[in-house]
Design a protein around this motif. Structure first.
Motif, PDB file in Angstrom:
ATOM      1  N   SER A  68       1.940  -4.573   6.664  1.00 30.94           N
ATOM      2  CA  SER A  68       1.564  -3.676   5.575  1.00 30.94           C
ATOM      3  C   SER A  68       2.816  -2.947   5.105  1.00 30.94           C
ATOM      4  O   SER A  68       3.432  -2.203   5.871  1.00 30.94           O
ATOM      5  N   MET A  69       3.173  -3.187   3.844  1.00 33.58           N
ATOM      6  CA  MET A  69       4.422  -2.653   3.302  1.00 33.58           C
ATOM      7  C   MET A  69       4.145  -1.484   2.364  1.00 33.58           C
ATOM      8  O   MET A  69       3.516  -1.651   1.325  1.00 33.58           O
TER       9      MET A  69
ATOM     10  N   PHE B  13       0.849  -1.190   0.000  1.00 30.63           N
ATOM     11  CA  PHE B  13       0.000   0.000   0.000  1.00 30.63           C
ATOM     12  C   PHE B  13       0.882   1.236   0.000  1.00 30.63           C
ATOM     13  O   PHE B  13       2.104   1.147   0.052  1.00 30.63           O
ATOM     14  N   PHE B  14       0.242   2.403  -0.026  1.00 28.99           N
ATOM     15  CA  PHE B  14       0.914   3.643   0.324  1.00 28.99           C
ATOM     16  C   PHE B  14      -0.130   4.603   0.869  1.00 28.99           C
ATOM     17  O   PHE B  14      -1.301   4.531   0.509  1.00 28.99           O
ATOM     18  N   THR B  15       0.282   5.434   1.805  1.00 27.20           N
ATOM     19  CA  THR B  15      -0.679   6.219   2.589  1.00 27.20           C
ATOM     20  C   THR B  15      -1.450   7.234   1.764  1.00 27.20           C
ATOM     21  O   THR B  15      -2.567   7.585   2.132  1.00 27.20           O
ATOM     22  N   SER B  16      -0.899   7.695   0.659  1.00 21.51           N
ATOM     23  CA  SER B  16      -1.594   8.680  -0.166  1.00 21.51           C
ATOM     24  C   SER B  16      -2.268   8.054  -1.386  1.00 21.51           C
ATOM     25  O   SER B  16      -2.672   8.770  -2.304  1.00 21.51           O
TER      26      SER B  16
ATOM     27  N   GLY C  87      -1.341   8.362  -8.115  1.00 21.56           N
ATOM     28  CA  GLY C  87      -0.463   8.339  -6.953  1.00 21.56           C
ATOM     29  C   GLY C  87       0.978   7.981  -7.259  1.00 21.56           C
ATOM     30  O   GLY C  87       1.834   8.027  -6.388  1.00 21.56           O
ATOM     31  N   GLY C  88       1.272   7.584  -8.505  1.00 22.90           N
ATOM     32  CA  GLY C  88       2.638   7.307  -8.923  1.00 22.90           C
ATOM     33  C   GLY C  88       3.115   5.882  -8.744  1.00 22.90           C
ATOM     34  O   GLY C  88       4.267   5.578  -9.022  1.00 22.90           O
ATOM     35  N   PHE C  89       2.228   4.991  -8.281  1.00 27.03           N
ATOM     36  CA  PHE C  89       2.608   3.589  -8.087  1.00 27.03           C
ATOM     37  C   PHE C  89       1.485   2.688  -8.583  1.00 27.03           C
ATOM     38  O   PHE C  89       0.309   3.021  -8.467  1.00 27.03           O
ATOM     39  N   ASP C  90       1.873   1.543  -9.103  1.00 28.13           N
ATOM     40  CA  ASP C  90       0.899   0.540  -9.525  1.00 28.13           C
ATOM     41  C   ASP C  90       1.133  -0.698  -8.657  1.00 28.13           C
ATOM     42  O   ASP C  90       2.278  -1.099  -8.438  1.00 28.13           O
TER      43      ASP C  90
ATOM     44  N   CYS D 269      -6.032   1.199  -2.213  1.00 29.17           N
ATOM     45  CA  CYS D 269      -5.515   1.046  -0.842  1.00 29.17           C
ATOM     46  C   CYS D 269      -6.566   1.265   0.249  1.00 29.17           C
ATOM     47  O   CYS D 269      -6.633   0.468   1.187  1.00 29.17           O
ATOM     48  N   PRO D 270      -7.370   2.320   0.186  1.00 29.89           N
ATOM     49  CA  PRO D 270      -8.383   2.481   1.244  1.00 29.89           C
ATOM     50  C   PRO D 270      -9.352   1.295   1.322  1.00 29.89           C
ATOM     51  O   PRO D 270      -9.725   0.872   2.420  1.00 29.89           O
TER      52      PRO D 270
END
Length: 175
Positions: free
Chosen positions: A108-109, A76-79, A164-167, A84-85
């Motif tokens: 959770s990484m 995941f990532f927080t933003s 968000g810049g990540f897949d 992710c949510p």
């Protein structure tokens, strides 16, 4: 009359599914995924390679500290503005369902190596109101993202065109 027969059919279908699903199992072991090596009749199963991460409380989380314990992992990532949510809400649901059973740990990484520092992860945990020292939120380094995801038979990588810049996938991985 048609509604009654539909209800009876539905009830019989449910009973049949329960009967089949609750039957005795002769195999009580979970399957192992990944490559295996057989030498001299001994089978060595795939294991997650050694790791050492720092969690939201600045505590080291290692393969040794999780050894012998089942854990649920996710990326995941927080933003994250997309999946992710939803995944986190399902992880929280699982966590709440199991209650105070601490035989299961959660890992959770975060794949956002730029933003998700230890203090950001701590705020994220507080915002989610997760109060459990058996749930570790850790940050992966840039050069770890793809290889660690591959180790968990998962997908995660940096992609400027992705929201968000990540897949990454939204899988929950039982280890």
């Amino acid at each position: 009359m048609m509604k009654v027969s539909n209800r009876i059919f539905a009830l019989l279908t449910i009973i049949t599914a329960l009967w089949i699903g609750c039957g005795e199992s002769t195999d009580d072991k979970l399957p192992f995924l990944g490559d295996t090596v057989i030498e001299n009749g001994d089978t060595t199963y795939y294991t997650i390679p050694a790791f050492d991460y720092i969690n939201q409380d600045s505590v080291h989380v290692t393969n040794k500290s999780l050894a012998g314990k089942p854990y649920v992992a996710d990326f995941f990532f927080t933003s994250c503005p997309t999946i992710c949510p939803k995944v986190k809400s399902q992880m929280i649901r699982l966590h709440d369902l199991l209650g105070p059973d601490h035989s299961v740990t959660y890992l959770s990484m975060s794949i956002d190596y730029r933003k998700d520092s230890v203090p950001i992860l701590r705020r994220y945990v507080d915002k989610l109101e997760i109060d459990d020292d058996h749930w570790h939120f850790v940050q992966l380094k840039k050069d770890q993202i793809e290889s660690v995801a591959n180790q968990y038979f998962n997908i995660a990588f940096e992609d400027e065109s992705a929201p968000g810049g990540f897949d990454h996938s939204g899988r929950l991985i039982l280890v």
